[in-house]
Design a protein around this motif. Structure first.
Motif, mmCIF file in Angstrom:
data_model
loop_
_atom_site.group_PDB
_atom_site.id
_atom_site.type_symbol
_atom_site.label_atom_id
_atom_site.label_comp_id
_atom_site.label_asym_id
_atom_site.label_seq_id
_atom_site.Cartn_x
_atom_site.Cartn_y
_atom_site.Cartn_z
ATOM 1 N N VAL A 77 12.214 19.963 2.740
ATOM 2 C CA VAL A 77 11.910 18.596 3.164
ATOM 3 C C VAL A 77 10.799 18.083 2.255
ATOM 4 O O VAL A 77 9.676 18.601 2.274
ATOM 5 C CB VAL A 77 11.452 18.535 4.638
ATOM 6 C CG1 VAL A 77 11.053 17.109 5.004
ATOM 7 C CG2 VAL A 77 12.553 19.025 5.563
ATOM 8 N N ALA A 78 11.108 17.097 1.415
ATOM 9 C CA ALA A 78 10.137 16.536 0.477
ATOM 10 C C ALA A 78 9.588 15.228 1.027
ATOM 11 O O ALA A 78 10.350 14.331 1.391
ATOM 12 C CB ALA A 78 10.796 16.306 -0.883
ATOM 13 N N ALA A 129 0.862 -1.179 0.000
ATOM 14 C CA ALA A 129 0.000 0.000 0.000
ATOM 15 C C ALA A 129 0.894 1.223 0.000
ATOM 16 O O ALA A 129 1.855 1.300 0.768
ATOM 17 C CB ALA A 129 -0.922 0.005 1.214
ATOM 18 N N THR A 130 0.614 2.177 -0.856
ATOM 19 C CA THR A 130 1.441 3.375 -1.002
ATOM 20 C C THR A 130 0.750 4.565 -0.355
ATOM 21 O O THR A 130 -0.430 4.799 -0.571
ATOM 22 C CB THR A 130 1.715 3.660 -2.489
ATOM 23 O OG1 THR A 130 2.358 2.517 -3.083
ATOM 24 C CG2 THR A 130 2.613 4.869 -2.650
ATOM 25 N N ARG A 131 1.518 5.288 0.439
ATOM 26 C CA ARG A 131 0.992 6.466 1.127
ATOM 27 C C ARG A 131 2.013 7.610 1.052
ATOM 28 O O ARG A 131 3.217 7.389 0.932
ATOM 29 C CB ARG A 131 0.709 6.161 2.598
ATOM 30 C CG ARG A 131 -0.418 5.174 2.838
ATOM 31 C CD ARG A 131 -1.760 5.798 2.534
ATOM 32 N NE ARG A 131 -2.851 4.936 2.953
ATOM 33 C CZ ARG A 131 -3.362 3.950 2.208
ATOM 34 N NH1 ARG A 131 -2.838 3.707 1.003
ATOM 35 N NH2 ARG A 131 -4.369 3.222 2.655
ATOM 36 N N VAL A 132 1.503 8.837 1.168
ATOM 37 C CA VAL A 132 2.361 10.013 1.306
ATOM 38 C C VAL A 132 2.607 10.218 2.797
ATOM 39 O O VAL A 132 1.651 10.351 3.570
ATOM 40 C CB VAL A 132 1.693 11.259 0.697
ATOM 41 C CG1 VAL A 132 2.549 12.495 0.954
ATOM 42 C CG2 VAL A 132 1.472 11.075 -0.798
ATOM 43 N N PRO A 133 3.855 10.209 3.257
ATOM 44 C CA PRO A 133 4.132 10.384 4.693
ATOM 45 C C PRO A 133 3.542 11.698 5.210
ATOM 46 O O PRO A 133 3.633 12.737 4.554
ATOM 47 C CB PRO A 133 5.663 10.402 4.758
ATOM 48 C CG PRO A 133 6.103 9.683 3.526
ATOM 49 C CD PRO A 133 5.091 10.016 2.478
ATOM 50 N N ASP A 134 2.940 11.629 6.386
ATOM 51 C CA ASP A 134 2.343 12.824 6.973
ATOM 52 C C ASP A 134 2.919 13.154 8.348
ATOM 53 O O ASP A 134 2.399 14.024 9.051
ATOM 54 C CB ASP A 134 0.819 12.670 7.074
ATOM 55 C CG ASP A 134 0.403 11.372 7.740
ATOM 56 O OD1 ASP A 134 1.288 10.639 8.224
ATOM 57 O OD2 ASP A 134 -0.805 11.086 7.774
ATOM 58 N N ILE A 135 3.997 12.462 8.745
ATOM 59 C CA ILE A 135 4.677 12.750 10.005
ATOM 60 C C ILE A 135 6.184 12.776 9.749
ATOM 61 O O ILE A 135 6.725 11.884 9.094
ATOM 62 C CB ILE A 135 4.350 11.710 11.089
ATOM 63 C CG1 ILE A 135 2.905 11.826 11.530
ATOM 64 C CG2 ILE A 135 5.262 11.892 12.300
ATOM 65 C CD1 ILE A 135 2.516 10.844 12.610
ATOM 66 N N ALA A 136 6.829 13.800 10.259
ATOM 67 C CA ALA A 136 8.290 13.896 10.189
ATOM 68 C C ALA A 136 8.835 13.927 11.611
ATOM 69 O O ALA A 136 8.344 14.690 12.445
ATOM 70 C CB ALA A 136 8.718 15.144 9.433
ATOM 71 N N THR A 137 9.821 13.086 11.897
ATOM 72 C CA THR A 137 10.427 13.033 13.229
ATOM 73 C C THR A 137 11.909 13.361 13.106
ATOM 74 O O THR A 137 12.610 12.780 12.275
ATOM 75 C CB THR A 137 10.259 11.641 13.857
ATOM 76 O OG1 THR A 137 8.863 11.314 13.904
ATOM 77 C CG2 THR A 137 10.812 11.610 15.276
ATOM 78 N N ILE A 138 12.365 14.303 13.930
ATOM 79 C CA ILE A 138 13.777 14.655 13.946
ATOM 80 C C ILE A 138 14.298 14.553 15.376
ATOM 81 O O ILE A 138 13.526 14.494 16.337
ATOM 82 C CB ILE A 138 14.041 16.083 13.419
ATOM 83 C CG1 ILE A 138 13.489 17.110 14.420
ATOM 84 C CG2 ILE A 138 13.486 16.279 12.044
ATOM 85 C CD1 ILE A 138 14.015 18.498 14.206
ATOM 86 N N ARG A 139 15.600 14.541 15.481
ATOM 87 C CA ARG A 139 16.256 14.624 16.786
ATOM 88 C C ARG A 139 17.152 15.845 16.750
ATOM 89 O O ARG A 139 18.054 15.942 15.923
ATOM 90 C CB ARG A 139 17.063 13.358 17.045
ATOM 91 C CG ARG A 139 17.691 13.311 18.425
ATOM 92 C CD ARG A 139 18.159 11.905 18.716
ATOM 93 N NE ARG A 139 19.035 11.852 19.890
ATOM 94 C CZ ARG A 139 19.422 10.719 20.467
ATOM 95 N NH1 ARG A 139 19.021 9.569 19.982
ATOM 96 N NH2 ARG A 139 20.210 10.743 21.513
ATOM 97 N N SER A 140 16.857 16.797 17.612
ATOM 98 C CA SER A 140 17.570 18.059 17.606
ATOM 99 C C SER A 140 18.118 18.346 18.994
ATOM 100 O O SER A 140 17.487 17.992 20.004
ATOM 101 C CB SER A 140 16.636 19.201 17.181
ATOM 102 O OG SER A 140 17.296 20.445 17.226
#
Length: 242
Positions: free
Chosen positions: A224-225, A46-57
Motif C-alpha cells: 500500500v503506497a 496544499a500537498t500532503r502525504v496521506p496518513d490515514i487508510a480506511t478499508i471496508r472488510s
C-alpha cells in the motif's frame, strides 16, 4: 369669518409642509463611477502525504439455512475483528458498516424461483493510522477468514490546517492574476471588495474492490503506497481597479 377661515387653511398647509419634507426618500444603491470591477476565480492547493487508510472488510458466508449462514458468518467475523485488535487497531477505528442476510434463488423457465440457500454478510469499516502497516493487516484479515475487502481510501488526518494553507494560496493566486489584468489595462488594484469560497476539496479516490478467497496464500505483504494528495480550495474574489 371668511378671512379667519382662509388664515386657518393657510396655517394648516404651513404645518403640513415640514412633515412632508421629513419623509424618507428612497435612493438607489451607489453607482461606481470612478473605478473598474474585476472578478477573479482561483484555486489554492496544499500537498500532503496521506496518513490515514480506511478499508471496508468483511465475511460472506453461504449455507442451506439462514441460521447456519448467520452462525458461520458470526464465527468468522469474530476472528476478523480479533485480528484487527491484535494488530493494534483501536476500537474507535472499527465500525460495523453493513450486515445482510439474503436468500439465494434458482430460476427455471416457467417456474417460480426456488430458494436454494442463504447468504450472510458482515462488513466493518476500519481506519488505519499507520498507512505503512495496512498491507500486513490486510493479509492478516484474509488469513482469519475475511473474503471481501474494499479499499483502501487514503486521506489526511489534519485536513483543516492543510485547507487553511490552500486558502492562503488561493488568495495569493487571485491577487497575482488581478495585478496582471490591471497592468494590461493600464490600471492598478485598489482593494478587494468581496471574497467568496466554494469549499474545500478533500480527495477520496475510488479504489477497486479486492475479492480474496479464504485459502489465498500470499508470499509477500500486500503493498500500500501512500503517495501524495492535493487538498484544494476554490475562491472568487472581486477587486476594485483604478
Amino acid at each position: 369669518m371668511s378671512m379667519l377661515r382662509s388664515v386657518l387653511i393657510l396655517a394648516a398647509i404651513g404645518t403640513a409642509l415640514p412633515a412632508t419634507a421629513q419623509q424618507a426618500v428612497p435612493t438607489s444603491a451607489p453607482v461606481l463611477t470612478d473605478g473598474t470591477l474585476l472578478d477573479v476565480s482561483a484555486t489554492g492547493k496544499a500537498t500532503r502525504v496521506p496518513d490515514i487508510a480506511t478499508i471496508r472488510s468483511g465475511v460472506v458466508s453461504q449455507a442451506a439455512t439462514a441460521a447456519a449462514a448467520l452462525s458461520d458468518n458470526a464465527q468468522r467475523m469474530t476472528r476478523v475483528v480479533a485480528a484487527l485488535r491484535r494488530a493494534g487497531v483501536a476500537d474507535r477505528d472499527i465500525q460495523t458498516a453493513q450486515i445482510q442476510l439474503q436468500p439465494q434463488y434458482r430460476y427455471a423457465e416457467n417456474q417460480p424461483p426456488a430458494i436454494t440457500g442463504y447468504q450472510a454478510s458482515n462488513s466493518v469499516s476500519v481506519r488505519f493510522r499507520d498507512v505503512g502497516k495496512s498491507g500486513a493487516i490486510l493479509d492478516a484479515l484474509v488469513a482469519q477468514g475475511a473474503n471481501q475487502i474494499d479499499g483502501p481510501t487514503l486521506s489526511v488526518d489534519a485536513a483543516d490546517a492543510a485547507l487553511d494553507e490552500a486558502r492562503t494560496d488561493a488568495i495569493r493566486r487571485a491577487r497575482a492574476r488581478a495585478d496582471l489584468y490591471a497592468r494590461a489595462a493600464g490600471l492598478r488594484v485598489d482593494r478587494i471588495l468581496l471574497i467568496s469560497e466554494d469549499g474545500g476539496q478533500l480527495p477520496q479516490p475510488p479504489m477497486p474492490m479486492l475479492q480474496m478467497a479464504r485459502a489465498a496464500k500470499m508470499a509477500d505483504s500486500t503493498p500500500v503506497a501512500a503517495g501524495e494528495q492535493d487538498l484544494t480550495v476554490d475562491v472568487a474574489v472581486r477587486f476594485l481597479l483604478r
